[in-house]
Design a protein around this motif. Structure first.
Motif, short mmCIF file in Angstrom:
data_model
loop_
_atom_site.label_atom_id
_atom_site.label_comp_id
_atom_site.label_asym_id
_atom_site.label_seq_id
_atom_site.Cartn_x
_atom_site.Cartn_y
_atom_site.Cartn_z
N UNK A 192 0.82 -1.22 0.00
CA UNK A 192 0.00 0.00 0.00
C UNK A 192 0.85 1.26 0.00
N UNK A 195 4.85 5.34 13.47
CA UNK A 195 3.54 5.98 13.44
C UNK A 195 2.51 5.11 14.15
N UNK A 208 -0.39 3.98 13.68
CA UNK A 208 -1.10 2.88 13.03
C UNK A 208 -0.22 2.10 12.06
N UNK A 209 1.07 2.15 12.30
CA UNK A 209 1.98 1.28 11.54
C UNK A 209 2.51 0.21 12.50
N UNK A 243 0.88 -1.83 7.61
CA UNK A 243 -0.15 -1.03 8.26
C UNK A 243 -0.81 -1.89 9.33
N UNK A 244 -1.06 -1.30 10.49
CA UNK A 244 -1.78 -2.02 11.53
C UNK A 244 -3.27 -1.91 11.27
N UNK A 277 -5.69 1.18 12.47
CA UNK A 277 -6.01 2.44 11.82
C UNK A 277 -7.02 2.29 10.70
N UNK A 278 -7.42 1.05 10.44
CA UNK A 278 -8.28 0.81 9.28
C UNK A 278 -9.71 1.16 9.51
#
Lengths: 89, 371
Positions: free
Chosen positions: A9, A52, A54-55, A84-85, A88-89
């Motif tokens: 992404x 970060x 949400x990483x 990406x975690x 944060x989605x």
């Protein structure tokens, strides 16, 4: 040397294909990777140099424990995944 | 007159152009799929700026030298490191205030005599200046370091945000900014020192002893009249306010039909008594009153208001207009506003008649004329 793979992404914003770089800690390995892809740094780390919110970073399948100083050890042939975690989605 | 609009949405930046009287259409989509929180077209040199929020990947800024045909990523404002050994800052709810960029919530050009100077307001509560078209940024430390800043609080977000920046056309070192929540602050030396203004603002949502504390005010939007810069209008969380003395004191306007709640306000660039609002049912619902989208306009300094609805939906419409989603062009005749449910309208006669540009956009965060 450790191998670093960035989430696909991220490629939409910054070209950063998998790379093999020197380093014995997550910090050293990422610094080396960001030397190749300088724009990618701000997408993974914030202005404090911390991961970060949400990483998430994995070393050989284990989420790193030190998201601030990035002191987790990376084995000589370790695999670092930058993802990406879902949080944060 | 402006013939172009920049419309920032949850899923991209839309450039909208005028094809004929009342006929506007989408010319280009930039950053399709990405969250564009704000855009700015600099009338001094033609540069366009767009603030993106990539969520996981953070906040980014893009700049275009060819009216949106191509973009390049530029630097974002970065917060300074907290003082060595200092305890973490906590807001009044006990939450740690991060010294990190969370959102770009205001983008404005400096004065006509300051080419290349851009101001950015941020969340949490920061003001940043770039003198090189966004290549580098520096924080206005005096405002950030004011001990009263710790009393700022989250309004529409978890942390306080600086969303309005007004540069006085008479003197580019004179700025007024507004914070949600944190009131109205002004500098007369380019940001070296700051004064808390906003006497007369009233907050319904705090204990009685703090009702008129200028520090507690949830200003949703602050605008300044270009031709009469001592005149400011505020759309506040619980009302509408007007200042005639450079934002030092405000008087409350209670007769805005159909409601005094809203986020957006625009002032005529030449006529300080003429201003527009997009009212909604007050804070607990945040929908148009009776499902009718209307714009309230005063032309006599708020003695009276017109309710403008010609061309706007009047049946089961639930469009909410956010604080940056209403703009006016330099002529004062053309206004445009967008909604959180993807509608976009434009008027060419000061609001008497509105034309729909689209009702199917992604949620609209900001609307800006290219001036």
């Amino acid at each position: 040397m450790p191998r670093v793979t960035f989430t696909r992404n991220l490629q939409r914003h910054v070209a950063c294909p998998p790379c093999e770089v020197a380093g014995g800690t997550v910090r050293e390995v990422l610094d080396a990777a960001f030397a190749l892809y300088p724009v990618a740094r701000g997408y993974v780390l914030d202005e404090r140099g911390e991961v970060r919110t949400h990483m998430i970073l994995f070393v050989d399948g284990q989420a790193i424990s030190d998201r601030r100083a990035l002191s987790d050890t990376v084995p000589e042939h370790g695999e670092v995944f930058v993802m990406q975690a879902l949080s944060g989605g | 007159m402006s013939d172009r609009l920049l419309v920032s949405t949850r899923k991209g930046l839309f450039t909208v152009g005028r094809k004929g009287p009342g006929a506007w259409s989408i010319e280009r989509v930039s950053f399709l799929g990405d969250n564009v929180s704000l855009a700015l077209a600099d009338p001094r040199d033609g540069t366009w700026y767009a603030a993106l929020d990539h969520g996981h990947f953070g906040v980014k800024l893009q700049r275009s030298d060819d009216q949106g045909a191509t973009w390049e990523e530029i630097a974002v404002p970065e917060y300074p490191a907290p003082p060595e050994g200092a305890a973490e800052e906590k807001d009044w709810m006990g939450r740690t205030i991060p010294w990190k960029l969370i959102r770009i919530w205001a983008l404005e050009t400096g004065g006509a005599d300051q080419p290349g100077l851009i101001w950015a307001g941020t969340l949490p509560g920061g003001l940043f200046k770039s003198t090189d078209r966004g290549a580098t940024w520096s924080m206005a430390r005096a405002l950030w370091d004011d001990p009263r800043r710790i009393k700022w609080a989250g309004g529409g977000a978890d942390y306080a945000g600086l969303h309005s920046i007004c540069v006085d056309p008479r003197n580019s070192d004179h700025l007024a900014v507004a914070v949600s929540t944190g009131g109205v602050w002004a500098t007369e030396d380019g940001g070296a020192t700051w004064e808390l203004r906003g006497q007369g603002l009233r907050a319904e949502y705090v204990p009685p002893e703090d009702t008129y504390n200028p520090l507690n005010q949830d200003v949703h939007r602050l605008v300044q009249c270009a031709a009469a810069p001592d005149r400011f209008w505020i759309q506040h969380h619980n009302g509408v306010f007007r200042s005639d003395d450079g934002a030092r004191t405000f008087s409350e306007i209670t007769n805005v039909p159909p409601a005094v709640f809203g986020f957006a306000v625009a002032v005529h660039p030449e006529h300080p008594d003429t201003a527009w609002f997009v009212p909604s049912t007050k804070d607990e619902k945040r929908i148009p009153v009776d499902g009718k989208v209307v714009v309230a306009r005063t032309r006599d300094g708020a003695k009276s208001f017109d309710v403008l609805c010609h061309g706007l939906p009047q049946d089961h419409a639930y469009d909410l207009t956010l604080r940056h989603a209403l703009d006016i062009d330099a002529s004062g005749d053309r206004l445009a506003f967008g909604s959180s449910t993807g509608s976009l309208w434009v008027t060419e006669d000061g609001g008497d008649h509105w034309s729909s540009i689209s009702n199917h956009l992604p949620p609209v965060y900001a609307v800006r004329f290219v001036k």
